[in-house]
Motif scaffolding. Sequence first.
Motif, PDB file in Angstrom:
ATOM      1  N   HIS A 294       0.760  -1.347  -0.045  1.00 31.00           N
ATOM      2  CA  HIS A 294      -0.233  -0.052  -0.014  1.00 31.00           C
ATOM      3  C   HIS A 294       0.909   1.214  -0.085  1.00 31.00           C
ATOM      4  CE1 HIS A 294      -3.015   2.941   1.049  1.00 31.00           C
ATOM      5  NE2 HIS A 294      -2.180   3.144   2.280  1.00 31.00           N
ATOM      6  N   TYR A 295       1.734   1.363   0.886  1.00 31.37           N
ATOM      7  CA  TYR A 295       2.633   2.543   0.743  1.00 31.37           C
ATOM      8  C   TYR A 295       3.471   2.847  -0.183  1.00 31.37           C
ATOM      9  CZ  TYR A 295       0.450   3.553   5.319  1.00 31.37           C
ATOM     10  OH  TYR A 295      -0.621   3.764   6.195  1.00 31.37           O
ATOM     11  N   MET A 296       4.038   1.800  -0.882  1.00 31.47           N
ATOM     12  CA  MET A 296       4.819   1.756  -1.932  1.00 31.47           C
ATOM     13  C   MET A 296       4.101   2.288  -3.098  1.00 31.47           C
ATOM     14  SD  MET A 296       7.876   1.278  -0.932  1.00 31.47           S
ATOM     15  CE  MET A 296       8.851   1.344  -2.545  1.00 31.47           C
ATOM     16  N   ASN A 297       2.792   1.807  -3.173  1.00 28.34           N
ATOM     17  CA  ASN A 297       1.876   2.222  -4.284  1.00 28.34           C
ATOM     18  C   ASN A 297       1.840   3.783  -4.152  1.00 28.34           C
ATOM     19  OD1 ASN A 297       1.559  -0.150  -5.878  1.00 28.34           O
ATOM     20  ND2 ASN A 297       0.036  -0.837  -4.503  1.00 28.34           N
ATOM     21  N   LYS A 298       1.468   4.309  -2.663  1.00 24.82           N
ATOM     22  CA  LYS A 298       1.094   5.634  -2.546  1.00 24.82           C
ATOM     23  C   LYS A 298       2.562   6.356  -2.843  1.00 24.82           C
ATOM     24  CE  LYS A 298      -0.125   8.622   1.080  1.00 24.82           C
ATOM     25  NZ  LYS A 298      -0.843   8.572   2.516  1.00 24.82           N
ATOM     26  N   LEU A 299       3.397   6.187  -2.599  1.00 21.56           N
ATOM     27  CA  LEU A 299       4.832   6.665  -2.635  1.00 21.56           C
ATOM     28  C   LEU A 299       4.941   6.719  -4.273  1.00 21.56           C
ATOM     29  CD1 LEU A 299       7.026   5.502   0.024  1.00 21.56           C
ATOM     30  CD2 LEU A 299       6.235   7.730  -0.175  1.00 21.56           C
ATOM     31  N   SER A 300       4.732   5.884  -5.096  1.00 17.92           N
ATOM     32  CA  SER A 300       4.839   5.808  -6.612  1.00 17.92           C
ATOM     33  C   SER A 300       3.879   7.189  -7.112  1.00 17.92           C
ATOM     34  CB  SER A 300       4.467   4.319  -7.314  1.00 17.92           C
ATOM     35  OG  SER A 300       3.241   4.161  -7.231  1.00 17.92           O
ATOM     36  N   VAL A 301       3.116   7.381  -6.644  1.00 15.10           N
ATOM     37  CA  VAL A 301       2.023   8.618  -7.279  1.00 15.10           C
ATOM     38  C   VAL A 301       2.180   9.940  -6.610  1.00 15.10           C
ATOM     39  CG1 VAL A 301       0.706   6.709  -8.475  1.00 15.10           C
ATOM     40  CG2 VAL A 301      -0.102   7.595  -6.087  1.00 15.10           C
ATOM     41  N   GLU A 302       2.947   9.789  -5.646  1.00 11.29           N
ATOM     42  CA  GLU A 302       3.168  10.950  -4.708  1.00 11.29           C
ATOM     43  C   GLU A 302       4.324  11.378  -4.339  1.00 11.29           C
ATOM     44  OE1 GLU A 302      -1.044  10.566  -2.066  1.00 11.29           O
ATOM     45  OE2 GLU A 302       0.952  10.264  -1.138  1.00 11.29           O
ATOM     46  N   THR A 303       4.741  12.680  -4.073  1.00  8.93           N
ATOM     47  CA  THR A 303       6.041  13.458  -3.804  1.00  8.93           C
ATOM     48  C   THR A 303       5.542  14.507  -2.817  1.00  8.93           C
ATOM     49  OG1 THR A 303       8.206  13.837  -4.395  1.00  8.93           O
ATOM     50  CG2 THR A 303       6.388  14.717  -5.813  1.00  8.93           C
ATOM     51  N   ASP A 304       6.393  15.111  -2.291  1.00  8.33           N
ATOM     52  CA  ASP A 304       6.346  16.047  -1.236  1.00  8.33           C
ATOM     53  C   ASP A 304       7.244  17.391  -1.835  1.00  8.33           C
ATOM     54  OD1 ASP A 304       8.459  15.768   0.002  1.00  8.33           O
ATOM     55  OD2 ASP A 304       7.652  15.100   1.889  1.00  8.33           O
ATOM     56  N   VAL A 305       6.890  18.428  -1.052  1.00  5.53           N
ATOM     57  CA  VAL A 305       7.564  19.763  -1.303  1.00  5.53           C
ATOM     58  C   VAL A 305       9.169  19.483  -0.791  1.00  5.53           C
ATOM     59  CG1 VAL A 305       7.867  22.075  -0.318  1.00  5.53           C
ATOM     60  CG2 VAL A 305       5.637  21.464  -0.740  1.00  5.53           C
ATOM     61  N   ALA A 306       9.350  18.874   0.001  1.00  4.93           N
ATOM     62  CA  ALA A 306      11.012  18.747   0.548  1.00  4.93           C
ATOM     63  C   ALA A 306      11.515  17.955  -0.491  1.00  4.93           C
ATOM     64  CB  ALA A 306      10.946  18.245   2.111  1.00  4.93           C
ATOM     65  N   ASP A 307      11.055  16.971  -0.907  1.00  7.13           N
ATOM     66  CA  ASP A 307      12.022  15.909  -1.994  1.00  7.13           C
ATOM     67  C   ASP A 307      12.053  16.708  -3.209  1.00  7.13           C
ATOM     68  OD1 ASP A 307      11.865  14.002   0.025  1.00  7.13           O
ATOM     69  OD2 ASP A 307      10.304  12.698  -0.902  1.00  7.13           O
ATOM     70  N   VAL A 308      10.820  17.459  -3.730  1.00 10.63           N
ATOM     71  CA  VAL A 308      11.152  18.269  -4.974  1.00 10.63           C
ATOM     72  C   VAL A 308      11.962  19.264  -4.992  1.00 10.63           C
ATOM     73  CG1 VAL A 308       9.871  19.954  -6.591  1.00 10.63           C
ATOM     74  CG2 VAL A 308       8.567  17.706  -5.639  1.00 10.63           C
ATOM     75  N   HIS A 309      12.152  20.057  -3.921  1.00 16.72           N
ATOM     76  CA  HIS A 309      13.136  21.127  -3.591  1.00 16.72           C
ATOM     77  C   HIS A 309      14.331  20.571  -3.569  1.00 16.72           C
ATOM     78  CE1 HIS A 309      15.228  24.144  -1.089  1.00 16.72           C
ATOM     79  NE2 HIS A 309      14.696  24.965  -1.800  1.00 16.72           N
ATOM     80  N   TYR A 310      14.759  19.461  -2.753  1.00 23.41           N
ATOM     81  CA  TYR A 310      16.050  18.766  -2.565  1.00 23.41           C
ATOM     82  C   TYR A 310      16.441  18.685  -3.995  1.00 23.41           C
ATOM     83  CZ  TYR A 310      19.631  15.404  -1.664  1.00 23.41           C
ATOM     84  OH  TYR A 310      20.896  14.855  -1.359  1.00 23.41           O
ATOM     85  N   ASP A 311      15.588  17.888  -4.861  1.00 23.96           N
ATOM     86  CA  ASP A 311      16.191  17.359  -6.133  1.00 23.96           C
ATOM     87  C   ASP A 311      16.474  18.700  -6.962  1.00 23.96           C
ATOM     88  OD1 ASP A 311      15.769  14.907  -5.398  1.00 23.96           O
ATOM     89  OD2 ASP A 311      14.254  14.325  -7.076  1.00 23.96           O
ATOM     90  N   MET A 312      15.691  19.583  -6.898  1.00 21.10           N
ATOM     91  CA  MET A 312      15.724  20.803  -7.819  1.00 21.10           C
ATOM     92  C   MET A 312      17.294  21.646  -7.195  1.00 21.10           C
ATOM     93  SD  MET A 312      12.207  22.440  -8.348  1.00 21.10           S
ATOM     94  CE  MET A 312      12.451  23.834  -9.209  1.00 21.10           C
ATOM     95  N   GLN A 313      17.277  21.577  -5.945  1.00 22.93           N
ATOM     96  CA  GLN A 313      18.804  22.392  -5.372  1.00 22.93           C
ATOM     97  C   GLN A 313      19.833  21.785  -5.589  1.00 22.93           C
ATOM     98  OE1 GLN A 313      17.070  25.258  -4.634  1.00 22.93           O
ATOM     99  NE2 GLN A 313      18.826  25.352  -3.482  1.00 22.93           N
ATOM    100  N   HIS A 314      19.701  20.108  -6.073  1.00 20.78           N
ATOM    101  CA  HIS A 314      20.973  19.384  -6.325  1.00 20.78           C
ATOM    102  C   HIS A 314      20.892  19.022  -7.702  1.00 20.78           C
ATOM    103  CE1 HIS A 314      20.473  19.179  -1.988  1.00 20.78           C
ATOM    104  NE2 HIS A 314      21.766  18.904  -1.889  1.00 20.78           N
TER     105      HIS A 314
END
Length: 142
Positions: free
Chosen positions: A21-41
């Motif tokens: 269930h949680y892996m399926n959820k993570l496969s369709v969602e991300t969050d602000v911190a993860d997007v910001h981290y990736d953009m910063q790096h």
Amino acid sequence: MKTFSLVLETPAATPEATHRHYMNKLSVETDVADVHYDMQHGLNDFLLIDVRSPKAYAECHIPGAINLPSREMTAETTAAFSKEQLIVVYCWSPACNGGTKGAARLSGLGFKVKEMLGGIEYWRKEGNEVEGTHVETAPMVG
């Protein structure tokens, strides 16, 4: 006298079902911190789409995001997008389902997509950079 438990009324899923269930959820969602981290790096090999109105986008949006309201997502308006590149969509806030609608439309058109939870509201609350004509005074939610 034993008290009735609302938590235990429905038995918990197996660890395997919970993990799935949680892996399926993570496969369709991300969050602000993860997007910001990736953009910063420099790890932003995804297309970031703001699904709000052109007016809201013009006033305040995440740098690098393009604007495509979910109602306008069609095969024609997305023809230039790569089906190989992940698309991340966002809307106003956790109370807005525009990102969900955009993700549904894009996935229905054959794109890989994740919704950024929290939207522009939480992007701004976390102090991340924004751009637009009214970055200081733009509403936090629509």
